[in-house]
Design a protein around this motif. Sequence first.
Motif, mmCIF file in Angstrom:
data_model
loop_
_atom_site.group_PDB
_atom_site.id
_atom_site.type_symbol
_atom_site.label_atom_id
_atom_site.label_comp_id
_atom_site.label_asym_id
_atom_site.label_seq_id
_atom_site.Cartn_x
_atom_site.Cartn_y
_atom_site.Cartn_z
ATOM 1 N N LEU A 13 0.826 -1.213 0.000
ATOM 2 C CA LEU A 13 0.000 0.000 0.000
ATOM 3 C C LEU A 13 0.859 1.261 0.000
ATOM 4 O O LEU A 13 0.356 2.353 -0.254
ATOM 5 C CB LEU A 13 -0.926 -0.002 1.223
ATOM 6 N N GLU A 14 2.132 1.120 0.315
ATOM 7 C CA GLU A 14 3.127 2.182 0.193
ATOM 8 C C GLU A 14 4.368 1.560 -0.430
ATOM 9 O O GLU A 14 4.616 0.348 -0.279
ATOM 10 C CB GLU A 14 3.504 2.773 1.558
ATOM 11 N N PHE A 15 5.166 2.387 -1.126
ATOM 12 C CA PHE A 15 6.403 1.891 -1.724
ATOM 13 C C PHE A 15 7.589 2.631 -1.122
ATOM 14 O O PHE A 15 7.540 3.842 -0.917
ATOM 15 C CB PHE A 15 6.375 2.065 -3.243
ATOM 16 N N PRO A 16 8.680 1.909 -0.821
ATOM 17 C CA PRO A 16 9.821 2.547 -0.164
ATOM 18 C C PRO A 16 10.671 3.350 -1.134
ATOM 19 O O PRO A 16 10.649 3.120 -2.351
ATOM 20 C CB PRO A 16 10.595 1.346 0.387
ATOM 21 N N GLU A 17 11.442 4.280 -0.582
ATOM 22 C CA GLU A 17 12.412 5.026 -1.388
ATOM 23 C C GLU A 17 13.707 4.249 -1.537
ATOM 24 O O GLU A 17 14.485 4.491 -2.474
ATOM 25 C CB GLU A 17 12.679 6.384 -0.732
ATOM 26 N N ALA A 18 13.966 3.345 -0.609
ATOM 27 C CA ALA A 18 15.134 2.477 -0.679
ATOM 28 C C ALA A 18 14.814 1.202 0.087
ATOM 29 O O ALA A 18 13.918 1.177 0.921
ATOM 30 C CB ALA A 18 16.359 3.175 -0.091
ATOM 31 N N GLY A 19 15.593 0.155 -0.222
ATOM 32 C CA GLY A 19 15.361 -1.130 0.433
ATOM 33 C C GLY A 19 14.467 -2.028 -0.396
ATOM 34 O O GLY A 19 14.043 -1.671 -1.507
ATOM 35 N N ARG A 20 14.175 -3.202 0.157
ATOM 36 C CA ARG A 20 13.342 -4.147 -0.592
ATOM 37 C C ARG A 20 12.485 -4.986 0.361
ATOM 38 O O ARG A 20 12.788 -5.105 1.554
ATOM 39 C CB ARG A 20 14.210 -5.057 -1.462
ATOM 40 N N VAL A 21 11.431 -5.553 -0.209
ATOM 41 C CA VAL A 21 10.524 -6.452 0.507
ATOM 42 C C VAL A 21 10.548 -7.792 -0.212
ATOM 43 O O VAL A 21 10.442 -7.845 -1.444
ATOM 44 C CB VAL A 21 9.088 -5.889 0.548
ATOM 45 N N GLU A 22 10.686 -8.866 0.554
ATOM 46 C CA GLU A 22 10.725 -10.202 -0.024
ATOM 47 C C GLU A 22 9.657 -11.081 0.612
ATOM 48 O O GLU A 22 9.476 -11.063 1.827
ATOM 49 C CB GLU A 22 12.101 -10.852 0.203
ATOM 50 N N PHE A 23 8.963 -11.835 -0.213
ATOM 51 C CA PHE A 23 8.027 -12.860 0.226
ATOM 52 C C PHE A 23 8.580 -14.201 -0.233
ATOM 53 O O PHE A 23 8.692 -14.462 -1.436
ATOM 54 C CB PHE A 23 6.640 -12.662 -0.394
ATOM 55 N N GLY A 24 8.952 -15.050 0.721
ATOM 56 C CA GLY A 24 9.484 -16.360 0.347
ATOM 57 C C GLY A 24 10.704 -16.267 -0.531
ATOM 58 O O GLY A 24 10.917 -17.120 -1.398
ATOM 59 N N GLY A 25 11.526 -15.223 -0.336
ATOM 60 C CA GLY A 25 12.746 -15.049 -1.114
ATOM 61 C C GLY A 25 12.560 -14.292 -2.414
ATOM 62 O O GLY A 25 13.547 -13.897 -3.046
ATOM 63 N N ALA A 26 11.319 -14.069 -2.833
ATOM 64 C CA ALA A 26 11.043 -13.341 -4.078
ATOM 65 C C ALA A 26 10.892 -11.852 -3.786
ATOM 66 O O ALA A 26 10.239 -11.466 -2.817
ATOM 67 C CB ALA A 26 9.779 -13.873 -4.737
ATOM 68 N N ASP A 27 11.487 -11.019 -4.615
ATOM 69 C CA ASP A 27 11.418 -9.564 -4.439
ATOM 70 C C ASP A 27 10.044 -9.058 -4.891
ATOM 71 O O ASP A 27 9.676 -9.206 -6.059
ATOM 72 C CB ASP A 27 12.516 -8.901 -5.273
ATOM 73 N N VAL A 28 9.292 -8.487 -3.943
ATOM 74 C CA VAL A 28 7.959 -7.956 -4.265
ATOM 75 C C VAL A 28 7.888 -6.463 -3.941
ATOM 76 O O VAL A 28 6.800 -5.913 -3.789
ATOM 77 C CB VAL A 28 6.857 -8.713 -3.485
ATOM 78 N N THR A 29 9.040 -5.816 -3.880
ATOM 79 C CA THR A 29 9.108 -4.422 -3.409
ATOM 80 C C THR A 29 8.120 -3.525 -4.125
ATOM 81 O O THR A 29 7.469 -2.678 -3.494
ATOM 82 C CB THR A 29 10.534 -3.877 -3.589
ATOM 83 N N PHE A 30 8.021 -3.670 -5.432
ATOM 84 C CA PHE A 30 7.154 -2.769 -6.194
ATOM 85 C C PHE A 30 5.965 -3.513 -6.833
ATOM 86 O O PHE A 30 5.326 -2.997 -7.741
ATOM 87 C CB PHE A 30 7.970 -2.025 -7.257
#
Length: 358
Positions: free
Chosen positions: A62-79
């Motif tokens: 619901l928000e996107f970071p300016e830096a960094g990343r989000v991973e679900f089960g090792g997969a990058d889902v940042t954006f």
Amino acid sequence: MSAELKTGSAPLEVRAVEIVKSFARYPALNSVSLEVRPGELMALLGPSGSGKTTLLRVIAGLEFPEAGRVEFGGADVTFAAAAERGVGFVFQHYALFRHMSVAQNIAFGLDVRPRHRRPSGVERRRRVETLLRLVSLEGMGERKPAQLSGGQRQRVALARALAVEPRVLLLDEPFGALDATVRKSLRRELRRIHEATGVTTLFVTHDQEEALELADRVAVLRDGRIEQIGLANEVYDHPVSAFVAGFVGDANRLVGEVRGGRFRAGEMALAGAGVRDGAAEAYVRPHHIDLGAQPAPDAVPATVLRIAGNGPVCRVDLRLEDGTHLEAAIARNGASVIPSQGDVVYTIVTGGHVFALG
């Protein structure tokens, strides 16, 4: 999920790595990293403005970071869009559709799927009925939200989030709009439902008791940073900073100094091992203050200002001779001294957490 709801997929690990997020010039998250273990129930705990809800929203998409990343089960889902992440989200104020029945609210996430992903009518009804049982709302599927109590509405919101078989369940102050009695009841229900479903779950709260009672682990946030992550009892019993000691659970704050490994504040004293000599502060839990009727070594006299019964525990407000105020907690059964207002008692500190000042 429960035996009838499980998809067969293993619980998912969620990682936030060095997340940075600002609003205008306000830094909401300052390089925050967090790992939620597969199938874990984790609490994000902190005061208003600490960044806990922003972190939850970044993980939700619901928000996107300016830096960094989000991973679900090792997969990058940042954006990735929120709908692509497979999360269930429960809001503080239910967000139910008033014109829909309970059953329709629960099935909403299924009904708006693309046609090829929508369950059949039979499967839809089965899933709704299973969820109604899971959240203890059997027989209420045809009611409208206005016919339910606040606690029942929040159960509907939870069932709706689970209906889409989420990979991750996120809850933002889920009990914040409820009264104290209902909150406690729903806390137990959420823990039961979590154990029945096994979904990796992250919830936001500013209520220390809620976090300590519900969560497997607790992450304490302050000013957009994580101060401490640990098991609930670890965070309570072994705080790593003065902020955590003062925020998580009740504590008396004493300002004094450490000399030779001993902390003193007026007449009060306790071990300050590991803290350098100089100005310091101590946080003493109410249950770490013992009361006696007679003078004893290291005991400090105090006057009882007020006594408040709270179930099996009495809260005793005390004033030392130098004007310092303390709160003690004593068991109503088995305590050596049950004082009365105006009595002089002798206090001994049996434990505490000492931190250097400055």
